[in-house]
Design an enzyme around this catalytic site. Structure first.
Site, mmCIF file in Angstrom:
data_model
loop_
_atom_site.group_PDB
_atom_site.id
_atom_site.type_symbol
_atom_site.label_atom_id
_atom_site.label_comp_id
_atom_site.label_asym_id
_atom_site.label_seq_id
_atom_site.Cartn_x
_atom_site.Cartn_y
_atom_site.Cartn_z
ATOM 1 N N LYS A 201 0.879 -1.259 0.026
ATOM 2 C CA LYS A 201 -0.083 -0.096 -0.028
ATOM 3 C C LYS A 201 0.738 1.215 0.102
ATOM 4 C CE LYS A 201 -2.382 1.607 3.741
ATOM 5 N NZ LYS A 201 -1.717 2.939 4.096
ATOM 6 N N GLU B 96 -9.292 7.791 3.703
ATOM 7 C CA GLU B 96 -9.351 7.930 4.926
ATOM 8 C C GLU B 96 -9.873 9.379 5.502
ATOM 9 O OE1 GLU B 96 -5.628 7.246 7.165
ATOM 10 O OE2 GLU B 96 -5.738 8.128 8.881
HETATM 11 O O1 KIV Z 1 -0.818 2.377 8.928
HETATM 12 C C1 KIV Z 1 -2.044 2.327 8.937
HETATM 13 O O2 KIV Z 1 -2.471 1.492 9.798
HETATM 14 C C2 KIV Z 1 -3.070 2.726 7.885
HETATM 15 C C3 KIV Z 1 -4.519 2.492 8.147
HETATM 16 C C4 KIV Z 1 -5.076 3.391 9.260
HETATM 17 C C5 KIV Z 1 -5.139 2.509 6.743
HETATM 18 O O3 KIV Z 1 -2.575 3.130 7.069
#
Ligand code: KIV
Length: 265
Positions: A114, A183
């Site tokens: 991600k 978010e």
């Molecule tokens: O780092 C994380 O936990 C995240 C989530 C809050 C989506 O990116």
């Protein structure tokens, strides 16, 4: 049960099935989250705050993320493992971003990565996807660049900003991302984005209309006590439970009640 794949996650949106996502940071939390049947285990860079005690996510390193992702992978049988790329691991150049994304698959056995950013990051997302690595996007409040955004505040309240977020989501879809975390945006906007793209949206502080929801495990179970965002529902107070157990142990050791006969050879 076979391991969940990115195409299955996309298919869940098509069928109208809600997607469940939770963070996990090590072997025991992965066993619990995966055992509960959560679809996606996110090794978030929130690791830095909830496990390592940093003030924010900016300081988290590649080595720390790899170390924890590998532990999550050892504890996961079914869930799709998404590793968060830490700040500056994908910004310097596209070749470096591909190499770092690849380390999560090769060294830590993650399934996907991600990264934060929309239109600006789309060429990087496209290159990583073309290298064979599935990518989850992340738009709205992006904690790695929260200072630039004016702090930890709701994003996309003005129509101009809302349009930019819709463009971000479209750019990520065009770049080949298989899903997008949204978010801290108003529910009406996350609903618009969810309707605009064919890939799933995963909300955190983004209301009910997203295709799935994600929370930080330590917030959900009450293991992080520095602050609790408005969007968190706390389902347990694990800190109190653990503290109670530790205090009972201390008392038993001091009084001689532990170890008892059954704990003794
Ligand atoms: O780092 C994380 O936990 C995240 C989530 C809050 C989506 O990116």
């Amino acid at each position: 049960m076979a391991k969940i794949t990115p195409p299955q996650i996309i298919e869940m949106k098509r069928k109208g099935e809600k997607i469940t996502v939770l963070t996990a940071y090590d072997y025991p939390t992965a066993r619990i989250v995966d055992g509960a049947g959560i679809d996606i285990l996110l090794v978030g860079d929130s690791l830095g705050m909830v496990c390592l005690g940093y003030p924010d996510t900016v300081s988290v390193t590649m080595e720390e993320m790899l170390h924890h992702t590998a532990a999550v992978a050892r504890g996961t049988e079914n869930g799709l493992i998404v590793a968060d790329m830490p700040f500056l691991s994908y910004h310097v150049s596209i070749p470096e971003a591909i190499a770092n994304a690849g380390r999560f698959l090769k060294e830590a056995r993650a399934d996907c990565v991600k990264l934060e950013g929309g239109v600006r990051m789309a060429p990087t997302v496209k290159a990583i996807v073309e290298a064979g690595i599935p990518v989850m996007g992340h738009i709205g409040l992006t904690p790695q660049t929260a200072t630039q955004l004016g702090g930890f505040t709701v994003q996309g309240r003005e129509e101009g900003a809302a349009k930019e977020l819709i463009a971000d989501a479209r750019a990520l879809e065009d770049a080949g991302a298989f899903s997008i975390v949204i978010e801290c945006v108003p529910q009406e906007l996350s609903g618009r984005i969810t309707d605009e793209v064919s890939i799933p949206t995963i909300g955190i502080g983004a209301g009910l209309q997203c295709d799935g929801q994600v929370l930080v495990l330590h917030d959900l179970v009450g293991l992080f006590d520095r602050f609790l965002p408005k969007f968190v529902k706390q389902y347990a107070d694990a800190s109190a439970l653990i503290r109670e157990a530790v205090e009972s142990y201390k008392g038993d050791v001091q009084s001689g009640a532990f170890p008892a006969k059954e704990h003794t050879f």
